[in-house]
Design a protein around this motif. Sequence first.
Motif, PDB file in Angstrom:
ATOM      1  N   THR A 101       0.878  -1.172   0.000  1.00 43.23           N
ATOM      2  CA  THR A 101       0.000   0.000   0.000  1.00 43.23           C
ATOM      3  C   THR A 101       0.914   1.221   0.000  1.00 43.23           C
ATOM      4  O   THR A 101       2.127   1.097   0.189  1.00 43.23           O
ATOM      5  CB  THR A 101      -0.898   0.044   1.254  1.00 43.23           C
ATOM      6  OG1 THR A 101      -0.071   0.210   2.402  1.00 43.23           O
ATOM      7  CG2 THR A 101      -1.737  -1.213   1.396  1.00 43.23           C
ATOM      8  N   THR A 136      -4.642   1.231  -5.634  1.00 40.67           N
ATOM      9  CA  THR A 136      -3.648   1.193  -4.562  1.00 40.67           C
ATOM     10  C   THR A 136      -4.102   2.098  -3.425  1.00 40.67           C
ATOM     11  O   THR A 136      -4.450   3.254  -3.657  1.00 40.67           O
ATOM     12  CB  THR A 136      -2.279   1.679  -5.090  1.00 40.67           C
ATOM     13  OG1 THR A 136      -1.928   0.863  -6.215  1.00 40.67           O
ATOM     14  CG2 THR A 136      -1.206   1.592  -4.026  1.00 40.67           C
ATOM     15  N   VAL A 137      -4.083   1.572  -2.213  1.00 36.93           N
ATOM     16  CA  VAL A 137      -4.427   2.376  -1.049  1.00 36.93           C
ATOM     17  C   VAL A 137      -3.295   3.371  -0.806  1.00 36.93           C
ATOM     18  O   VAL A 137      -2.129   2.971  -0.724  1.00 36.93           O
ATOM     19  CB  VAL A 137      -4.632   1.486   0.202  1.00 36.93           C
ATOM     20  CG1 VAL A 137      -4.842   2.328   1.444  1.00 36.93           C
ATOM     21  CG2 VAL A 137      -5.788   0.526  -0.016  1.00 36.93           C
ATOM     22  N   GLN A 138      -3.637   4.641  -0.738  1.00 40.15           N
ATOM     23  CA  GLN A 138      -2.681   5.698  -0.427  1.00 40.15           C
ATOM     24  C   GLN A 138      -3.124   6.415   0.833  1.00 40.15           C
ATOM     25  O   GLN A 138      -4.307   6.402   1.180  1.00 40.15           O
ATOM     26  CB  GLN A 138      -2.594   6.716  -1.598  1.00 40.15           C
ATOM     27  CG  GLN A 138      -1.965   6.178  -2.856  1.00 40.15           C
ATOM     28  CD  GLN A 138      -0.459   5.985  -2.738  1.00 40.15           C
ATOM     29  OE1 GLN A 138       0.188   6.357  -1.767  1.00 40.15           O
ATOM     30  NE2 GLN A 138       0.121   5.365  -3.768  1.00 40.15           N
ATOM     31  N   PRO A 139      -2.215   7.053   1.552  1.00 38.70           N
ATOM     32  CA  PRO A 139      -2.606   7.784   2.768  1.00 38.70           C
ATOM     33  C   PRO A 139      -3.630   8.866   2.442  1.00 38.70           C
ATOM     34  O   PRO A 139      -3.560   9.473   1.380  1.00 38.70           O
ATOM     35  CB  PRO A 139      -1.313   8.406   3.264  1.00 38.70           C
ATOM     36  CG  PRO A 139      -0.213   7.773   2.519  1.00 38.70           C
ATOM     37  CD  PRO A 139      -0.785   7.152   1.287  1.00 38.70           C
ATOM     38  N   CYS A 151       6.932   0.998  -0.660  1.00 35.90           N
ATOM     39  CA  CYS A 151       5.548   0.753  -0.281  1.00 35.90           C
ATOM     40  C   CYS A 151       5.528   0.405   1.195  1.00 35.90           C
ATOM     41  O   CYS A 151       6.570   0.190   1.813  1.00 35.90           O
ATOM     42  CB  CYS A 151       4.915  -0.361  -1.112  1.00 35.90           C
ATOM     43  SG  CYS A 151       5.461  -2.034  -0.688  1.00 35.90           S
ATOM     44  N   HIS A 152       4.337   0.367   1.734  1.00 37.97           N
ATOM     45  CA  HIS A 152       4.152  -0.041   3.129  1.00 37.97           C
ATOM     46  C   HIS A 152       3.300  -1.304   3.115  1.00 37.97           C
ATOM     47  O   HIS A 152       2.256  -1.350   2.445  1.00 37.97           O
ATOM     48  CB  HIS A 152       3.493   1.076   3.942  1.00 37.97           C
ATOM     49  CG  HIS A 152       4.406   2.254   4.106  1.00 37.97           C
ATOM     50  ND1 HIS A 152       5.199   2.424   5.208  1.00 37.97           N
ATOM     51  CD2 HIS A 152       4.678   3.296   3.283  1.00 37.97           C
ATOM     52  CE1 HIS A 152       5.905   3.534   5.073  1.00 37.97           C
ATOM     53  NE2 HIS A 152       5.609   4.077   3.909  1.00 37.97           N
ATOM     54  N   GLY A 191       0.672  -3.933   4.081  1.00 40.34           N
ATOM     55  CA  GLY A 191      -0.592  -4.080   4.804  1.00 40.34           C
ATOM     56  C   GLY A 191      -1.412  -2.818   4.957  1.00 40.34           C
ATOM     57  O   GLY A 191      -2.615  -2.838   4.795  1.00 40.34           O
ATOM     58  N   SER A 192      -0.759  -1.708   5.257  1.00 39.09           N
ATOM     59  CA  SER A 192      -1.464  -0.437   5.424  1.00 39.09           C
ATOM     60  C   SER A 192      -0.449   0.688   5.253  1.00 39.09           C
ATOM     61  O   SER A 192       0.764   0.444   5.351  1.00 39.09           O
ATOM     62  CB  SER A 192      -2.120  -0.346   6.803  1.00 39.09           C
ATOM     63  OG  SER A 192      -1.143  -0.127   7.791  1.00 39.09           O
ATOM     64  N   PRO A 193      -0.924   1.919   5.012  1.00 40.33           N
ATOM     65  CA  PRO A 193       0.019   3.033   4.851  1.00 40.33           C
ATOM     66  C   PRO A 193       0.930   3.265   6.059  1.00 40.33           C
ATOM     67  O   PRO A 193       1.968   3.910   5.933  1.00 40.33           O
ATOM     68  CB  PRO A 193      -0.899   4.237   4.605  1.00 40.33           C
ATOM     69  CG  PRO A 193      -2.099   3.638   3.953  1.00 40.33           C
ATOM     70  CD  PRO A 193      -2.294   2.312   4.661  1.00 40.33           C
ATOM     71  N   SER A 194       0.569   2.709   7.207  1.00 38.33           N
ATOM     72  CA  SER A 194       1.444   2.849   8.372  1.00 38.33           C
ATOM     73  C   SER A 194       2.242   1.571   8.648  1.00 38.33           C
ATOM     74  O   SER A 194       2.958   1.480   9.642  1.00 38.33           O
ATOM     75  CB  SER A 194       0.623   3.227   9.607  1.00 38.33           C
ATOM     76  OG  SER A 194      -0.320   2.211   9.883  1.00 38.33           O
ATOM     77  N   GLY A 195       2.137   0.593   7.754  1.00 41.40           N
ATOM     78  CA  GLY A 195       2.865  -0.668   7.922  1.00 41.40           C
ATOM     79  C   GLY A 195       4.350  -0.527   7.641  1.00 41.40           C
ATOM     80  O   GLY A 195       4.843   0.551   7.280  1.00 41.40           O
TER      81      GLY A 195
END
Length: 176
Positions: free
Chosen positions: A56, A172-175, A76-77, A79-83
């Motif tokens: 992500t 793509t999941v972005q913050p 990339c991160h 699992g999640s943008p904070s991963g």
Amino acid sequence: MLKRLILLALPLLALTGCNKVPDDAPPTVASVDIQRYQGKWFEIASFPASFQEGCTATTAEYSLRDDGKVNVVNSCHIGSPSGKEKVAEATARLDPDQPNGSRLLVSFFPLIEGNYWILALDPDYRWSLVGSPDRKYLWILSRTPTLEAATYADIVARAQALGFDTAKLQKTVQPG
């Protein structure tokens, strides 16, 4: 011993064919100003690829080197943008068969290059459609973490017109 060397070499031999161009390859843009193309790009959507599994907040940063090549830093991160952050660095060079900047040969490993073709590009370099000539890989990139829905739909339509199976695109999941 010979058998072990052959087994180790087989994956490398398979990957060296990554830059073969099929007869029905999609056209690239007429030219790309690599100076303007450098900088940070956010992945908006892509075809699923094993090397991006779980990614992500994916970005790519391009910077010119003194020797004319391009440094590539993909991150990339997981699992999640904070991963946990995952980073891959590569070097790109202009394809000698198309030195106008629209085709790059990217190498994450010595002696192995993959095609990075710029298939569509906003005149102001706000977004880019990048793919491989065999249509196995496709990315929609933007200078910002999001794109307007109409712009995204237009880029997807362009990809479809070039023969890509756009049903495989995953956003793509972005913050934010």
